[in-house]
Design a protein around this motif. Structure first.
Motif, PDB file in Angstrom:
ATOM      1  N   THR A  34     -18.722 -70.565  68.359  1.00  0.00           N
ATOM      2  CA  THR A  34     -19.335 -69.245  68.454  1.00  0.00           C
ATOM      3  C   THR A  34     -19.625 -68.700  67.063  1.00  0.00           C
ATOM      4  O   THR A  34     -18.741 -68.686  66.205  1.00  0.00           O
ATOM      5  N   GLU A  35     -20.852 -68.259  66.837  1.00  0.00           N
ATOM      6  CA  GLU A  35     -21.199 -67.634  65.559  1.00  0.00           C
ATOM      7  C   GLU A  35     -20.785 -66.171  65.618  1.00  0.00           C
ATOM      8  O   GLU A  35     -21.329 -65.394  66.386  1.00  0.00           O
ATOM      9  N   ILE A  36     -19.811 -65.824  64.789  1.00  0.00           N
ATOM     10  CA  ILE A  36     -19.249 -64.478  64.804  1.00  0.00           C
ATOM     11  C   ILE A  36     -20.071 -63.519  63.961  1.00  0.00           C
ATOM     12  O   ILE A  36     -20.364 -62.407  64.376  1.00  0.00           O
ATOM     13  N   GLY A  37     -20.421 -63.919  62.760  1.00  0.00           N
ATOM     14  CA  GLY A  37     -21.193 -63.039  61.891  1.00  0.00           C
ATOM     15  C   GLY A  37     -21.208 -63.546  60.464  1.00  0.00           C
ATOM     16  O   GLY A  37     -21.059 -64.739  60.214  1.00  0.00           O
ATOM     17  N   THR A  38     -21.350 -62.612  59.527  1.00  0.00           N
ATOM     18  CA  THR A  38     -21.495 -62.938  58.115  1.00  0.00           C
ATOM     19  C   THR A  38     -20.418 -62.224  57.304  1.00  0.00           C
ATOM     20  O   THR A  38     -20.198 -61.017  57.495  1.00  0.00           O
ATOM     21  N   LEU A  39     -19.765 -62.949  56.392  1.00  0.00           N
ATOM     22  CA  LEU A  39     -18.759 -62.348  55.527  1.00  0.00           C
ATOM     23  C   LEU A  39     -19.412 -61.317  54.624  1.00  0.00           C
ATOM     24  O   LEU A  39     -20.400 -61.603  53.947  1.00  0.00           O
ATOM     25  N   SER A  40     -18.849 -60.110  54.635  1.00  0.00           N
ATOM     26  CA  SER A  40     -19.408 -59.027  53.850  1.00  0.00           C
ATOM     27  C   SER A  40     -18.491 -58.652  52.688  1.00  0.00           C
ATOM     28  O   SER A  40     -18.956 -58.331  51.609  1.00  0.00           O
ATOM     29  N   ASN A  41     -17.176 -58.700  52.932  1.00  0.00           N
ATOM     30  CA  ASN A  41     -16.207 -58.315  51.919  1.00  0.00           C
ATOM     31  C   ASN A  41     -14.845 -58.846  52.334  1.00  0.00           C
ATOM     32  O   ASN A  41     -14.702 -59.398  53.436  1.00  0.00           O
ATOM     33  N   ILE A  42     -13.862 -58.684  51.457  1.00  0.00           N
ATOM     34  CA  ILE A  42     -12.491 -59.083  51.784  1.00  0.00           C
ATOM     35  C   ILE A  42     -11.551 -57.933  51.452  1.00  0.00           C
ATOM     36  O   ILE A  42     -11.852 -57.095  50.609  1.00  0.00           O
ATOM     37  N   MET A  45     -13.857 -58.922  56.050  1.00  0.00           N
ATOM     38  CA  MET A  45     -14.736 -57.913  56.650  1.00  0.00           C
ATOM     39  C   MET A  45     -16.031 -58.628  57.013  1.00  0.00           C
ATOM     40  O   MET A  45     -16.738 -59.130  56.137  1.00  0.00           O
ATOM     41  N   VAL A  46     -16.300 -58.682  58.300  1.00  0.00           N
ATOM     42  CA  VAL A  46     -17.425 -59.458  58.805  1.00  0.00           C
ATOM     43  C   VAL A  46     -18.438 -58.539  59.476  1.00  0.00           C
ATOM     44  O   VAL A  46     -18.074 -57.704  60.298  1.00  0.00           O
ATOM     45  N   SER A  47     -19.689 -58.715  59.106  1.00  0.00           N
ATOM     46  CA  SER A  47     -20.783 -58.039  59.787  1.00  0.00           C
ATOM     47  C   SER A  47     -21.112 -58.892  61.012  1.00  0.00           C
ATOM     48  O   SER A  47     -21.630 -60.002  60.872  1.00  0.00           O
ATOM     49  N   ASN A  86     -21.757 -63.352  52.185  1.00  0.00           N
ATOM     50  CA  ASN A  86     -22.893 -63.726  53.023  1.00  0.00           C
ATOM     51  C   ASN A  86     -22.720 -65.113  53.620  1.00  0.00           C
ATOM     52  O   ASN A  86     -23.666 -65.696  54.124  1.00  0.00           O
ATOM     53  N   LYS A  87     -21.511 -65.676  53.570  1.00  0.00           N
ATOM     54  CA  LYS A  87     -21.223 -66.960  54.213  1.00  0.00           C
ATOM     55  C   LYS A  87     -21.015 -66.713  55.701  1.00  0.00           C
ATOM     56  O   LYS A  87     -20.443 -65.699  56.099  1.00  0.00           O
ATOM     57  N   GLN A  88     -21.494 -67.606  56.524  1.00  0.00           N
ATOM     58  CA  GLN A  88     -21.371 -67.465  57.974  1.00  0.00           C
ATOM     59  C   GLN A  88     -19.933 -67.690  58.429  1.00  0.00           C
ATOM     60  O   GLN A  88     -19.239 -68.565  57.918  1.00  0.00           O
ATOM     61  N   VAL A  89     -19.509 -66.885  59.398  1.00  0.00           N
ATOM     62  CA  VAL A  89     -18.179 -66.994  59.994  1.00  0.00           C
ATOM     63  C   VAL A  89     -18.364 -67.493  61.412  1.00  0.00           C
ATOM     64  O   VAL A  89     -19.150 -66.944  62.185  1.00  0.00           O
ATOM     65  N   MET A  90     -17.632 -68.561  61.750  1.00  0.00           N
ATOM     66  CA  MET A  90     -17.775 -69.204  63.054  1.00  0.00           C
ATOM     67  C   MET A  90     -16.378 -69.453  63.636  1.00  0.00           C
ATOM     68  O   MET A  90     -15.427 -69.676  62.892  1.00  0.00           O
ATOM     69  N   ALA A  91     -16.287 -69.418  64.950  1.00  0.00           N
ATOM     70  CA  ALA A  91     -15.026 -69.714  65.629  1.00  0.00           C
ATOM     71  C   ALA A  91     -14.888 -71.213  65.846  1.00  0.00           C
ATOM     72  O   ALA A  91     -15.870 -71.957  65.769  1.00  0.00           O
ATOM     73  N   THR A  92     -13.663 -71.647  66.113  1.00  0.00           N
ATOM     74  CA  THR A  92     -13.405 -73.067  66.334  1.00  0.00           C
ATOM     75  C   THR A  92     -14.161 -73.606  67.544  1.00  0.00           C
ATOM     76  O   THR A  92     -14.398 -74.804  67.634  1.00  0.00           O
TER      77      THR A  92
END
Length: 84
Positions: A21-29, A42-44, A12-18
């Motif tokens: 841009t907010e890409i989404g939320t980490l769901s799994n690996i 795996m990003v939602s 549930n950590k946020q994934v962002m581009a350099t």
């Protein structure tokens, strides 16, 4: 990239581009069983994020772990390395 400890990859950590841009939320690996290396995140994705240039699985986008540039409050990825 140096070693990454599991406690730094909180789901549930946020994934962002350099570029911010907010890409989404980490769901799994996705992990390689033999070596234990992380292959993909795996990003939602956020509803407004264009997922057309990314590998998809169900409702998630798969972002290669090689594209990760930093893990702090956010997981920061290089979008150019993450695209298919």
């Amino acid at each position: 990239m140096s070693k990454i400890f599991a406690r730094n990859l909180l789901f549930n950590k946020q994934v962002m581009a350099t570029d911010g841009t907010e890409i989404g939320t980490l769901s799994n690996i996705v992990v390689e069983i033999k070596g234990g290396h992380i292959i993909d995140l795996m990003v939602s994705p956020n509803p407004t994020f264009d997922v057309s240039r990314y590998k998809k699985e169900d409702n998630y986008i798969l972002i290669p772990f090689d594209s990760v540039s930093a893990i702090k409050d956010y997981i920061i990825i290089d979008k150019m390395k993450a695209r298919v």
